[in-house]
Design an enzyme around this catalytic site. Structure first.
Site, PDB file in Angstrom:
ATOM      1  N   HIS A   1      11.505  11.090  28.025  1.00  0.00           N
ATOM      2  CA  HIS A   1      12.425  11.916  28.818  1.00  0.00           C
ATOM      3  C   HIS A   1      13.896  11.671  28.471  1.00  0.00           C
ATOM      4  O   HIS A   1      14.748  11.545  29.358  1.00  0.00           O
ATOM      5  CB  HIS A   1      12.172  11.688  30.312  1.00  0.00           C
ATOM      6  CG  HIS A   1      10.821  12.147  30.772  1.00  0.00           C
ATOM      7  ND1 HIS A   1      10.166  13.227  30.226  1.00  0.00           N
ATOM      8  CD2 HIS A   1       9.982  11.672  31.740  1.00  0.00           C
ATOM      9  CE1 HIS A   1       8.998  13.402  30.832  1.00  0.00           C
ATOM     10  NE2 HIS A   1       8.856  12.466  31.742  1.00  0.00           N
TER      11      HIS A   1
ATOM     12  N   HIS B   1      11.340  18.004  36.472  1.00  0.00           N
ATOM     13  CA  HIS B   1      10.280  17.039  36.793  1.00  0.00           C
ATOM     14  C   HIS B   1       9.975  16.994  38.300  1.00  0.00           C
ATOM     15  O   HIS B   1       9.742  15.912  38.859  1.00  0.00           O
ATOM     16  CB  HIS B   1      10.701  15.665  36.282  1.00  0.00           C
ATOM     17  CG  HIS B   1       9.571  14.751  35.915  1.00  0.00           C
ATOM     18  ND1 HIS B   1       8.660  14.284  36.835  1.00  0.00           N
ATOM     19  CD2 HIS B   1       9.204  14.214  34.732  1.00  0.00           C
ATOM     20  CE1 HIS B   1       7.797  13.484  36.218  1.00  0.00           C
ATOM     21  NE2 HIS B   1       8.095  13.431  34.941  1.00  0.00           N
TER      22      HIS B   1
ATOM     23  N   GLU C   1       5.283  20.394  34.134  1.00  0.00           N
ATOM     24  CA  GLU C   1       6.541  20.407  33.377  1.00  0.00           C
ATOM     25  C   GLU C   1       6.394  21.352  32.188  1.00  0.00           C
ATOM     26  O   GLU C   1       5.676  21.041  31.242  1.00  0.00           O
ATOM     27  CB  GLU C   1       6.862  18.999  32.886  1.00  0.00           C
ATOM     28  CG  GLU C   1       6.971  17.965  33.989  1.00  0.00           C
ATOM     29  CD  GLU C   1       6.622  16.560  33.480  1.00  0.00           C
ATOM     30  OE1 GLU C   1       7.312  16.051  32.588  1.00  0.00           O
ATOM     31  OE2 GLU C   1       5.647  15.971  33.973  1.00  0.00           O
TER      32      GLU C   1
HETATM   33  C1  GLA Z   1       5.899  12.269  32.464  1.00  0.00           C
HETATM   34  C2  GLA Z   1       5.142  11.377  31.592  1.00  0.00           C
HETATM   35  C3  GLA Z   1       4.425  10.426  32.430  1.00  0.00           C
HETATM   36  C4  GLA Z   1       5.349   9.684  33.339  1.00  0.00           C
HETATM   37  C5  GLA Z   1       6.075  10.609  34.178  1.00  0.00           C
HETATM   38  C6  GLA Z   1       7.073   9.879  35.035  1.00  0.00           C
HETATM   39  O1  GLA Z   1       5.104  13.190  33.075  1.00  0.00           O
HETATM   40  O2  GLA Z   1       4.274  12.033  30.714  1.00  0.00           O
HETATM   41  O3  GLA Z   1       3.743   9.516  31.641  1.00  0.00           O
HETATM   42  O4  GLA Z   1       6.282   8.983  32.603  1.00  0.00           O
HETATM   43  O5  GLA Z   1       6.715  11.553  33.365  1.00  0.00           O
HETATM   44  O6  GLA Z   1       6.594   8.705  35.529  1.00  0.00           O
END
Ligand code: GLA
Length: 363
Positions: free
Chosen positions: A127, A197, A327
């Site tokens: 991210h 998110h 997402e």
């Molecule tokens: C995304 C990632 C997950 C996790 C979340 C936040 O969805 O793929 O593995 O890191 O963000 O915790």
């Protein structure tokens, strides 16, 4: 365009101009550790749907929508203070960039140059790195029916090349759609993958887990991962796997079956390859919460969607799997995967992406 109409209000006989446009309210949310003032903007449509967005992280803090009896409930997990968002590691409700999801080994090569990124998830960069777009202050401007957020990510920030100028416009309409329009330009070749998110619980925040939510995803294939949750490069058919959501399935129905991919994600944490007809807005996923009757539909221009069942939420104040993320995105690790749709953005090009979260109390 907002449609104005004349109304007479009750015994006072006051005649005024109301509009079907979403109203917007601004209030202070608190200060960052560095002393920057964070604002909370609340958009409300004529149906009473209300979304609150903080300028820190461009974060959706709450989103109130009606159930089948008209009772409002906050369907997005949120925190009460700026400080709690600064310390939060679950990206709750935030804008994600420059690169949504993982870049393997924290590096990629572009035009023969290797770029090294901070590794914040095992060997991977997750991210956008430790100070991704979820941890920065966005500049806000009120626009018709919405809020425009802009951020200039400097050349070299979190290891990425190019000054990246990013704009995200949240708008709320009377069809109960929260729309996110993302755009970006750069002054050097770079990579970009933007998303939001938000963790949804359609029964309402604090109303248990999401295992009874019924999900459909318009995807015949998904991108399986290695032990570090980096895509192997394969586009695997969902047929015959617990990843088959082509027909509506309760999230909890298969989440605990013996499956190497589920084990690697500690549940669902995978990118689905959307079945697309073209490049426009298409329905990607639908979630129904049977008790409340609330329905969420996700439409997008993106080629993929990460379905994350909130497996690591226990690291926050929220219980494990008490929220789910959908997402919209390009595929994880695309900068290292030549067969995936490209995430390269070059000077002179404009990156554009649109996602809609549409709510209806119709189930
Ligand atoms: C995304 C990632 C997950 C996790 C979340 C936040 O969805 O793929 O593995 O890191 O963000 O915790």
């Amino acid at each position: 365009m907002p449609i104005g109409k004349w109304v007479a209000i009750g015994a006072l006989g006051v005649v005024g101009l109301t509009s079907q446009a979403a109203s917007i309210k601004k209030q202070p949310f608190g200060k960052t550790q560095e002393g920057k003032q964070v604002e909370l903007y609340t958009l409300t449509n004529s149906k009473g749907i209300e979304v609150a967005i903080a300028t820190y992280g461009g974060t959706i803090v709450s989103l109130k929508v009606p159930d089948r009896n008209g009772k409002m409930g906050d369907v997005v997990l949120g925190l009460a203070t700026v400080k709690s968002y600064e310390h939060n590691t679950a990206y709750l409700g935030a804008l994600i960039g420059r690169y949504g999801n993982r870049i393997g080994n924290g590096k990629f090569t572009l035009n023969g140059v290797e770029y090294k990124l901070p590794q914040n998830n095992g060997q991977a960069t997750l991210h956008g790195g430790p100070k991704g777009f979820d941890k920065v202050m966005w500049t806000a401007k009120e626009v018709p029916n919405g809020l425009e957020l802009t951020y200039l990510s400097a050349d070299g920030e979190e290891g990425f090349p190019g000054n990246l100028s990013v704009k995200v416009v949240y708008t709320l309409n009377d069809d109960n759609e929260l729309k996110m329009d993302y755009s970006a330009t750069t002054d050097k070749d770079t990579v970009v993958n933007l998303t939001n998110h938000a963790y949804f619980n359609l029964a309402g925040e604090g109303q248990g887990d999401i295992l009874g939510h019924v999900l459909s995803i318009h995807a015949d294939r998904f991108t399986p991962t290695d032990a570090g949750q980096i895509p192997t490069g394969e586009l695997k058919p969902v047929e015959g796997t617990p990843f088959d959501f082509r027909t509506p399935q309760a999230i909890g129905a298969r989440i605990n079956v013996q499956d190497e991919q589920l084990a690697r994600g500690s549940g669902y944490d995978h990118n689905f390859v959307l079945n697309r007809k073209g490049v426009g807005m298409e329905l990607a996923a639908r979630v129904v919460e049977p008790q409340s009757g609330r329905v969420l539909e996700v439409l997008t221009t993106e080629p993929g969607i990460q379905f994350y069942s909130g497996n690591f939420l226990y690291k926050t104040k929220f219980p494990m799997r008490s929220g789910l993320c959908l997402e919209t995105q390009h595929f994880p690790d695309s900068p290292n995967q030549p067969s995936f749709p490209t995430t390269v953005l070059r000077p002179g090009q404009v990156f554009r992406s649109r996602t809609i979260y549409r709510f209806s109390p119709s189930a």
